[in-house]
Design an enzyme around this catalytic site. Structure first.
Site, PDB file in Angstrom:
ATOM      1  CE  LYS A  81      -5.071  -1.166   1.362  1.00  0.00           C
ATOM      2  NZ  LYS A  81      -3.602  -0.694   1.374  1.00  0.00           N
ATOM      3  CE1 TYR A 140      -1.603  -3.081   5.905  1.00  0.00           C
ATOM      4  CE2 TYR A 140      -3.183  -1.901   6.738  1.00  0.00           C
ATOM      5  CZ  TYR A 140      -2.749  -2.389   5.712  1.00  0.00           C
ATOM      6  OH  TYR A 140      -3.390  -2.483   4.245  1.00  0.00           O
ATOM      7  CG  ASN A 168      -2.630   0.875  -2.124  1.00  0.00           C
ATOM      8  OD1 ASN A 168      -3.320   0.862  -1.178  1.00  0.00           O
ATOM      9  ND2 ASN A 168      -1.334   0.337  -1.934  1.00  0.00           N
ATOM     10  CG  HIS A 185      -4.265  -6.120   2.815  1.00  0.00           C
ATOM     11  ND1 HIS A 185      -2.875  -5.874   2.913  1.00  0.00           N
ATOM     12  CD2 HIS A 185      -4.742  -7.403   3.170  1.00  0.00           C
ATOM     13  CE1 HIS A 185      -2.670  -7.078   3.662  1.00  0.00           C
ATOM     14  NE2 HIS A 185      -3.496  -7.720   3.603  1.00  0.00           N
ATOM     15  CD  GLU A 233      -2.743 -10.202   6.109  1.00  0.00           C
ATOM     16  OE1 GLU A 233      -1.727  -9.678   6.100  1.00  0.00           O
ATOM     17  OE2 GLU A 233      -3.263 -10.159   5.014  1.00  0.00           O
TER      18      GLU A 233
HETATM   19  P1  ADP Z   1       1.145  -3.934  -0.450  1.00  0.00           P
HETATM   20  O1  ADP Z   1      -0.185  -3.500   0.117  1.00  0.00           O
HETATM   21  O2  ADP Z   1       1.131  -4.031  -1.828  1.00  0.00           O
HETATM   22  O3  ADP Z   1       1.366  -5.385  -0.058  1.00  0.00           O
HETATM   23  P2  ADP Z   1       3.026  -2.992   1.484  1.00  0.00           P
HETATM   24  O4  ADP Z   1       2.517  -4.222   2.479  1.00  0.00           O
HETATM   25  O5  ADP Z   1       4.353  -2.540   1.362  1.00  0.00           O
HETATM   26  O6  ADP Z   1       2.193  -2.971   0.181  1.00  0.00           O
HETATM   27  O7  ADP Z   1       2.475  -1.738   2.213  1.00  0.00           O
HETATM   28  C1  ADP Z   1       1.230  -1.975   3.052  1.00  0.00           C
HETATM   29  C2  ADP Z   1       0.485  -0.582   2.763  1.00  0.00           C
HETATM   30  O8  ADP Z   1       1.182   0.496   3.161  1.00  0.00           O
HETATM   31  C3  ADP Z   1       0.349  -0.189   1.136  1.00  0.00           C
HETATM   32  O9  ADP Z   1      -0.754  -1.052   0.363  1.00  0.00           O
HETATM   33  C4  ADP Z   1      -0.051   1.477   1.249  1.00  0.00           C
HETATM   34  O10 ADP Z   1      -1.483   1.526   1.699  1.00  0.00           O
HETATM   35  C5  ADP Z   1       0.774   1.760   2.273  1.00  0.00           C
HETATM   36  N1  ADP Z   1       2.238   2.181   1.940  1.00  0.00           N
HETATM   37  C6  ADP Z   1       3.060   1.344   1.460  1.00  0.00           C
HETATM   38  N2  ADP Z   1       4.125   2.097   1.087  1.00  0.00           N
HETATM   39  C7  ADP Z   1       3.933   3.625   1.364  1.00  0.00           C
HETATM   40  C8  ADP Z   1       4.218   4.726   1.197  1.00  0.00           C
HETATM   41  N3  ADP Z   1       5.656   4.897   0.535  1.00  0.00           N
HETATM   42  N4  ADP Z   1       3.637   5.903   1.672  1.00  0.00           N
HETATM   43  C9  ADP Z   1       2.519   5.795   2.062  1.00  0.00           C
HETATM   44  N5  ADP Z   1       1.856   4.447   2.180  1.00  0.00           N
HETATM   45  C10 ADP Z   1       2.521   3.578   1.846  1.00  0.00           C
HETATM   46 MG    MG Z   2       1.858  -6.020   2.140  1.00  0.00          MG
END
Ligand code: ADP
Ligand code: MG
Length: 140
Positions: free
Chosen positions: A11, A51, A114, A117, A128
């Site tokens: 990212k 997304y 974070n 992905h 994807e």
């Molecule tokens: P992952 O990437 O671990 O699969 P999710 O699919 O739940 O997690 O969420 C997609 C992305 O959305 C996360 O990687 C993060 O960048 C963002 N995200 C998730 N939860 C939050 C939150 N509470 N606040 C801000 N951004 C979030």
């Molecule tokens: Mg996810």
């Protein structure tokens, strides 16, 4: 366990800090092969399409703005149980909960920014991968 392919994205928070090589080393050390890779800069609309499952979540607009804020590296990772293995190497979504040694524990800045992905299931992995790569670009 069968050989699988999964879609990974390094990212914008990570590309901005020049972490592509360190993150790729984590994948390779875990036995994941980088079967395809390219650096691109998503538009907000392209990030929003990728997304779209999160369209109703409160963080959706922030997430799309962030994903379009700088270049990303999109990748196909291949290996035994690659989908779950990549999720293990990534660590939990919130870096505060991520296990030591995982990418998010070491590099993520926040739950939103974070660093990586990874696809979460075979169906989403196939969708994807097809969003970013033509079959001829994935060489194993
Ligand atoms: P992952 O990437 O671990 O699969 P999710 O699919 O739940 O997690 O969420 C997609 C992305 O959305 C996360 O990687 C993060 O960048 C963002 N995200 C998730 N939860 C939050 C939150 N509470 N606040 C801000 N951004 C979030
Ligand atoms: Mg996810």
């Amino acid at each position: 366990m069968a050989t699988e392919r999964t879609l990974s994205i390094i990212k914008p928070d990570a590309t901005a800090r020049n972490l592509t090589g360190k993150i790729n080393a984590k994948f390779e050390e875990a036995g994941l092969r980088i079967a395809a890779q390219k650096r691109i800069h998503l538009t907000k609309a392209q990030a929003g399409e990728f997304y779209k499952v999160h369209a109703e979540r409160p963080f959706y607009d922030e997430l799309c703005t962030f994903m379009a804020s700088g270049p990303v590296v999109v990748q196909v990772l291949e290996g035994e149980g690659a989908i779950a293995k990549n999720r293990d190497v990534m660590g939990a979504t919130n870096p505060a909960d991520a296990a030591p040694g995982t990418i998010r524990a070491e590099f993520a800045e926040s739950v939103g920014e974070n660093s990586v992905h990874g696809s979460d299931a075979p169906e989403t992995a196939a969708e994807e991968i097809a969003y970013f790569f033509a079959g001829i670009e994935v060489v194993g």
